[in-house]
Each structure stands twice: as structure tokens, then as C-alpha cells.
Design a protein around this motif. Sequence first.
Motif, PDB file in Angstrom:
ATOM      1  N   VAL A 146       0.910  -1.128  -0.175  1.00 42.57           N
ATOM      2  CA  VAL A 146       0.126  -0.095   0.001  1.00 42.57           C
ATOM      3  C   VAL A 146       0.932   1.331   0.154  1.00 42.57           C
ATOM      4  O   VAL A 146       0.642   2.410  -0.799  1.00 42.57           O
ATOM      5  CB  VAL A 146      -0.966   0.051   1.353  1.00 42.57           C
ATOM      6  CG1 VAL A 146      -1.768   1.480   1.305  1.00 42.57           C
ATOM      7  CG2 VAL A 146      -2.093  -1.129   0.980  1.00 42.57           C
ATOM      8  N   LEU A 147       1.769   1.268   0.778  1.00 42.89           N
ATOM      9  CA  LEU A 147       2.890   2.443   0.977  1.00 42.89           C
ATOM     10  C   LEU A 147       3.252   2.516  -0.475  1.00 42.89           C
ATOM     11  O   LEU A 147       3.804   3.701  -0.971  1.00 42.89           O
ATOM     12  CB  LEU A 147       3.890   2.280   2.018  1.00 42.89           C
ATOM     13  CG  LEU A 147       3.329   2.255   3.429  1.00 42.89           C
ATOM     14  CD1 LEU A 147       4.377   1.873   4.439  1.00 42.89           C
ATOM     15  CD2 LEU A 147       2.574   3.432   3.626  1.00 42.89           C
ATOM     16  N   PHE A 148       3.986   1.349  -1.053  1.00 46.10           N
ATOM     17  CA  PHE A 148       4.511   1.476  -2.312  1.00 46.10           C
ATOM     18  C   PHE A 148       3.701   2.061  -3.251  1.00 46.10           C
ATOM     19  O   PHE A 148       4.291   2.785  -4.127  1.00 46.10           O
ATOM     20  CB  PHE A 148       4.878   0.139  -2.671  1.00 46.10           C
ATOM     21  CG  PHE A 148       5.591   0.169  -4.001  1.00 46.10           C
ATOM     22  CD1 PHE A 148       7.071   0.580  -4.019  1.00 46.10           C
ATOM     23  CD2 PHE A 148       4.982  -0.616  -5.044  1.00 46.10           C
ATOM     24  CE1 PHE A 148       7.916   0.179  -5.455  1.00 46.10           C
ATOM     25  CE2 PHE A 148       5.752  -0.840  -6.481  1.00 46.10           C
ATOM     26  CZ  PHE A 148       7.053  -0.514  -6.290  1.00 46.10           C
ATOM     27  N   VAL A 149       2.493   1.646  -3.672  1.00 43.78           N
ATOM     28  CA  VAL A 149       1.632   2.328  -4.625  1.00 43.78           C
ATOM     29  C   VAL A 149       1.386   3.517  -4.267  1.00 43.78           C
ATOM     30  O   VAL A 149       1.182   4.456  -5.274  1.00 43.78           O
ATOM     31  CB  VAL A 149       0.266   1.246  -4.498  1.00 43.78           C
ATOM     32  CG1 VAL A 149      -0.675   1.921  -5.647  1.00 43.78           C
ATOM     33  CG2 VAL A 149       0.640  -0.064  -5.127  1.00 43.78           C
ATOM     34  N   THR A 150       1.285   4.073  -3.035  1.00 45.86           N
ATOM     35  CA  THR A 150       1.008   5.552  -2.690  1.00 45.86           C
ATOM     36  C   THR A 150       2.116   6.331  -3.230  1.00 45.86           C
ATOM     37  O   THR A 150       2.111   7.332  -3.709  1.00 45.86           O
ATOM     38  CB  THR A 150       0.650   5.679  -1.097  1.00 45.86           C
ATOM     39  OG1 THR A 150      -0.346   4.725  -0.737  1.00 45.86           O
ATOM     40  CG2 THR A 150       0.106   6.992  -0.771  1.00 45.86           C
ATOM     41  N   ALA A 153       2.237   6.815  -6.877  1.00 45.87           N
ATOM     42  CA  ALA A 153       1.060   7.688  -7.124  1.00 45.87           C
ATOM     43  C   ALA A 153       1.758   9.130  -6.911  1.00 45.87           C
ATOM     44  O   ALA A 153       1.604  10.006  -7.373  1.00 45.87           O
ATOM     45  CB  ALA A 153      -0.276   7.462  -6.456  1.00 45.87           C
ATOM     46  N   LEU A 154       2.111   9.407  -5.582  1.00 44.56           N
ATOM     47  CA  LEU A 154       2.762  10.608  -5.283  1.00 44.56           C
ATOM     48  C   LEU A 154       3.897  11.134  -6.388  1.00 44.56           C
ATOM     49  O   LEU A 154       3.918  12.438  -6.702  1.00 44.56           O
ATOM     50  CB  LEU A 154       3.093  10.856  -3.916  1.00 44.56           C
ATOM     51  CG  LEU A 154       2.201  10.560  -2.808  1.00 44.56           C
ATOM     52  CD1 LEU A 154       2.859  10.684  -1.340  1.00 44.56           C
ATOM     53  CD2 LEU A 154       1.377  11.910  -2.639  1.00 44.56           C
ATOM     54  N   GLY A 155       4.774  10.199  -6.710  1.00 39.94           N
ATOM     55  CA  GLY A 155       5.737  10.527  -7.479  1.00 39.94           C
ATOM     56  C   GLY A 155       5.240  11.015  -9.101  1.00 39.94           C
ATOM     57  O   GLY A 155       5.781  11.876  -9.615  1.00 39.94           O
ATOM     58  N   GLY A 231      -5.567   0.058   0.482  1.00 39.91           N
ATOM     59  CA  GLY A 231      -5.155  -0.369  -0.910  1.00 39.91           C
ATOM     60  C   GLY A 231      -6.110  -0.109  -1.987  1.00 39.91           C
ATOM     61  O   GLY A 231      -5.358   0.318  -3.075  1.00 39.91           O
ATOM     62  N   GLY A 232      -7.161   0.024  -1.898  1.00 43.61           N
ATOM     63  CA  GLY A 232      -8.014   0.381  -2.967  1.00 43.61           C
ATOM     64  C   GLY A 232      -8.062   1.635  -3.220  1.00 43.61           C
ATOM     65  O   GLY A 232      -7.852   2.391  -4.302  1.00 43.61           O
ATOM     66  N   LEU A 233      -8.028   2.802  -2.087  1.00 43.72           N
ATOM     67  CA  LEU A 233      -7.755   3.960  -2.474  1.00 43.72           C
ATOM     68  C   LEU A 233      -6.264   4.275  -3.065  1.00 43.72           C
ATOM     69  O   LEU A 233      -6.058   5.077  -4.105  1.00 43.72           O
ATOM     70  CB  LEU A 233      -7.601   4.881  -1.024  1.00 43.72           C
ATOM     71  CG  LEU A 233      -8.960   5.054  -0.456  1.00 43.72           C
ATOM     72  CD1 LEU A 233      -8.743   5.741   1.041  1.00 43.72           C
ATOM     73  CD2 LEU A 233      -9.823   5.823  -1.025  1.00 43.72           C
TER      74      LEU A 233
END
Length: 267
Positions: A146-150, A153-155, A231-233
Motif C-alpha cells: 500500500v505504501l509502495f503504490v501510494t 502515485a505521489l511521484g 489498498g483500494g484508495l
Amino acid sequence: MNRSRVGAIVLRILYLYRGSPQRVFPIFVFVAVDIVLWGFLTRYLNSVSRADFNFVPALLGAVLLWDFLTRVMQQLTMALFEDVWTRNFLNFFATPLRVSEYLAGLLIVAVTTSLLSLVAMLALAQIAFGLSFFAYGVALAPFLMVLFVTGIALGVTASALVLRLGPASEWLIWPIPMLISPFAGVFYPIAVLPGWMQAVAMVLPPSYVFEGMRAVVAGNPPPWDRLAIGGGLALIYLVLACLFFFAVYRSVIRTGLIARYSAETVS
């Protein structure tokens, strides 16, 4: 998507690391400083606190996870900035390279360097302070994902902002994780926040990760339902970030703003 062109983007950045070892240092040095600083702080808190509570997994673990998210974002944006600083960005798109292929190459580099940074953080935290996330087993993987995908997305969002606002806007990018952290509940439960901040926290995927990790550290089972929401978010934000990047790219092409990334100085 042409894999050879994606590989060429990755290879170019790897050549930069090989030719300039100083680019490798931030991947490990800044991480080591954070782990050492917070590690000794947690030891001090353990020594002066009369409560039967171990601050090492609660605080140092939170720092480690938040650093991981930050590194994912920064490694992605740094790969873009390398081309912006050298005024090489526009040259890529004078070739058959697609923007999706360029972005995929940056993502591969961000994934690789972030994983190396994560391994270094885990090793240092375990050797120096006895913090082992491996004790949690495979239950840790969804939290990291979840942190990785977030972070990705931020990057991607930050890269789109630089593409739209110009190279000077990079100074707006670095504080983004710092601005998010008070709402994400990195070091404290979301319940201590005022109502309006809790409302913001509910739409931030990291808040579900850190709430869940505090539950696991306290000996409770992982809150998979809450983690599924996070995770969905994160997936929704990743899709929106990619769409935003492609829309910004089309806009700067149509309006001619991409010319400011030319190898020639643009007045």
C-alpha cells in the motif's frame, strides 16, 4: 509499449549511477541517518518511560515505513529531474519514445532503488536496534505494498506538476510527504486528531497502514478490512495520477510549454 525503449530509459539512468557514485549515496546515507537518529531516540524514551511499552517498534518502525514511502516518491521524481536539469527531457520525445514508455522506465528505476533502500533500512534497524519486521512474516507485505503504490502515485503526480509548472516548481515537490504526514498518523493514532483532520486522514491510504501496524505491534490481528480500503484508495490514486500525467503531457505539447525543457536556453 516497446520493451527495448523502456529498457533504454532504465539503462541510461543506471549509467548515470555507475558514472557518478555520489548519486548512490542518498539512497543509503539519508536512510541511515534517520534510522540512527530515531533509533537512539526510541531507546532514550524506553529508558525514561515507566510504562510497559516498547517505543522501538512503535516509533522506529513508523519512521522506517514512512521513509520507504518517501524514497519511492523521491526516486521517481529524481529520475525525471536528472533529465530536466541536463535539459535533455525534450530530446527524448524527438525520438519514437512514447510518454508511457518513458514513465515505465522511471517506475522501474524507482522500484529498484526503493527496494535497495528498504533492504538497507531493514538491515540497519535489525543490526543496530534489534527491530525485525521479519517477525511479522508475510503479513508485512500488504502494508508495504500500500505504501509502495501510494509513493508511486505521489511521484507520478509530482512529476506531472513539474512538467506543467516548469523546472523551478521542484521546490514545491520535496515538502509533499512532510505535508501529508500529520494527517497520515505516522506517529500517533488518528483518533487524537481534530475532526476535520480525521476526515482528511480517511482518504489517505497511509493512515490505514499505520493504524494497522500499531494494531499488529500491540499484539492484535492485522485489520485486513481497513487495509483493503487503504489498498483500494492507493490503486485509485495511482490510476488518477497516471491519467493526470498523460493529460499534462498532452497539454504542454499542445500549448508549446514543453519548449522550456529544450537543450537550448529558453527566455
